[in-house]
Design an enzyme around this catalytic site. Structure first.
Site: not given
Length: 331
Positions: A18-20, A23, A38, A136, A16
């Protein structure tokens, strides 16, 4: 060995992103088990001092979140500093995220959304009782376990209750369309903000699209703060009032965990209010007079209360030239 963290965790596959951050599925060679890790990413705009401060804060908050123990919360095992960034080690949950499930299979039936709501509400209430704001909550941070129950994951931007929610650079971290209005307007928020994220996540599950979905991230963030959510078309009579209550713009009017538990038919004793002071942004809690609805983005979240009025949800109409006498006070 390439892809080895702390001489212990062997990175295997990206599961996975995302913006942050990203994973990974990884292998803990010391304990011979799979884990999820993460990889936290920072903005290129941060200075070295800001990056170091963010790393120190992230490690401290990960340690705080690691103390949370609940069957609906993915536990944190470890935090590793690698390449001057924190890597958060968590339990690996086989299966898909809620986002992946909805994209692949379509929206959930109302009964399944209610089951999802019960599990996530329990996780959020447990997190708040432990003194942690998730900050979040969104479909990609909800994993569906093998037994079909949801599990809340990724506390990488969590913050201890009572601390600020903006970064030192003034940026608001989170996912557009799921960030509570008070965070967009003021940059600070309390536990109510997680309830807004829950409402937006449940809306996505019921409708197949987020309530404030927008191609532009900034527009999506401000849509959550200033635009009403579209009326749910598939939620049904039980779920609709839950969504409406959780997606209230004004955090003072938003459903509490106990309110949501009542709507879901859960015992409210299982979801007591967290033992924390109320957020600083609402008006004085002792005031019996209701506050007016959102007129412009900042209004409902100002710390200074508006002057008292006899009927805060009504405005006095201007006198008409044709009237010989002013309107009756009872009008």
């Amino acid at each position: 060995m390439e892809g080895l963290l702390a001489e212990r965790y062997q990175l295997e596959t990206v599961v996975g992103s995302g913006g942050m951050g990203t994973v990974w599925r990884a292998h803990d060679m010391l304990l011979d088990r799979q884990v999820a890790i993460k990889e936290v990413r920072y903005s290129a705009q941060l200075s070295d001092a800001e990056r170091n401060a963010q790393t120190t804060r992230a490690v401290a908050e990960a340690r705080h979140a690691a103390r949370l123990e609940h069957p609906r919360i993915v536990p944190i095992y470890d935090v590793v500093i690698h390449d001057a960034r924190p890597w958060i080690v968590m339990r690996y949950i086989a299966g898909r995220s809620l986002e992946q499930q909805i994209v692949a299979d379509g929206r959930l039936a109302p009964a399944d959304v209610l089951r999802l709501a019960r599990g996530l509400l329990e996780a959020i209430a447990a997190s708040h009782r432990g003194g942690v704001l998730h900050r979040d909550i969104k479909p990609s941070n909800v994993l569906i376990a093998e037994d079909g129950e949801p599990m809340l994951t990724d506390f990488s931007i969590a913050r201890a209750i009572g601390q600020g929610t903006a970064t030192n650079t003034g940026l608001i971290v989170g996912s557009p369309g799921y960030i509570a209005p008070e965070r967009v307007v003021t940059g600070v928020a309390g536990p109510e903000a997680d309830l807004f994220g829950l409402g937006a996540t449940l809306y996505f599950a019921a409708e197949g699209v987020g309530p404030f979905a927008h191609e532009d991230a900034m527009a999506g963030a401000f849509a959550a703060a200033i635009h009403p959510h579209p009326r749910p078309q598939h939620a049904g009579p039980v779920l609709t009032p839950l969504l409406d209550g959780l997606l209230e713009k004004d955090p003072r009017k938003r459903l509490t965990p106990a309110d949501a538990a009542n709507l879901l038919g859960l015992p409210t004793t299982a979801h007591p209010a967290p033992p924390i002071p109320p957020p600083a942004t609402p008006g004085p809690p002792s005031s019996p007079t209701p506050t007016p609805p959102l007129a412009t983005p900042p209004d409902p979240f100002l710390a200074t209360p508006a002057p008292p009025a006899p009927e805060p949800f009504q405005t006095t109409p201007p006198p008409q030239p044709s009237q010989a006498t002013p309107p009756s006070p009872a009008a």
